[in-house]
Design a protein around this motif. Structure first.
Motif: not given
Ligand SMILES: [Zn+2]
Length: 113
Positions: A34-63
């Protein structure tokens, strides 16, 4: 760190979804932010890469799809679209708006192969 916590909860949702659908690999996760969520998409994308390591979503892209904010105007009693929390009502210019949506984050789809 806010984004890392969000990314970890996204990964949990994706893992549950993958288990339910009996898939072995997740290729992409589509997230509505959401536009009002105060989430930084770049930081979230970076964190997603770290959080998925070793999981079923490892290497998945975040859209990330941004969704508009929604609010109700107390003065003209209409549902309006807003892009910031400080926005005025587009109909009457009032600032008496109550945010009713667009301040959250939702896993919209999980793509698998
Ligand atoms: Zn209004």
């Amino acid at each position: 760190m806010h984004e890392l916590a969000l990314a970890q909860s996204v990964v949990r949702i994706v893992e549950e979804e993958a288990a339910r659908r009996d898939v072995n690999a997740v290729t992409a996760v589509i997230l509505e932010v959401g536009a009002l969520s105060c989430v930084d998409p770049h930081a979230l994308d970076f964190s997603f890469g770290a959080a998925t390591r070793g999981t079923i979503a490892a290497g998945a892209s975040l859209k990330i799809e941004r969704t508009a904010g929604a609010a109700r105007c107390f003065d003209c009693d209409r549902e309006v679209e807003v892009t910031t929390r400080a926005a005025a009502c587009p109909h009457c210019g009032s600032h008496k708006l109550m945010i009713t949506g667009g301040d959250d984050l939702r896993v919209k789809a999980v793509e698998v192969n």
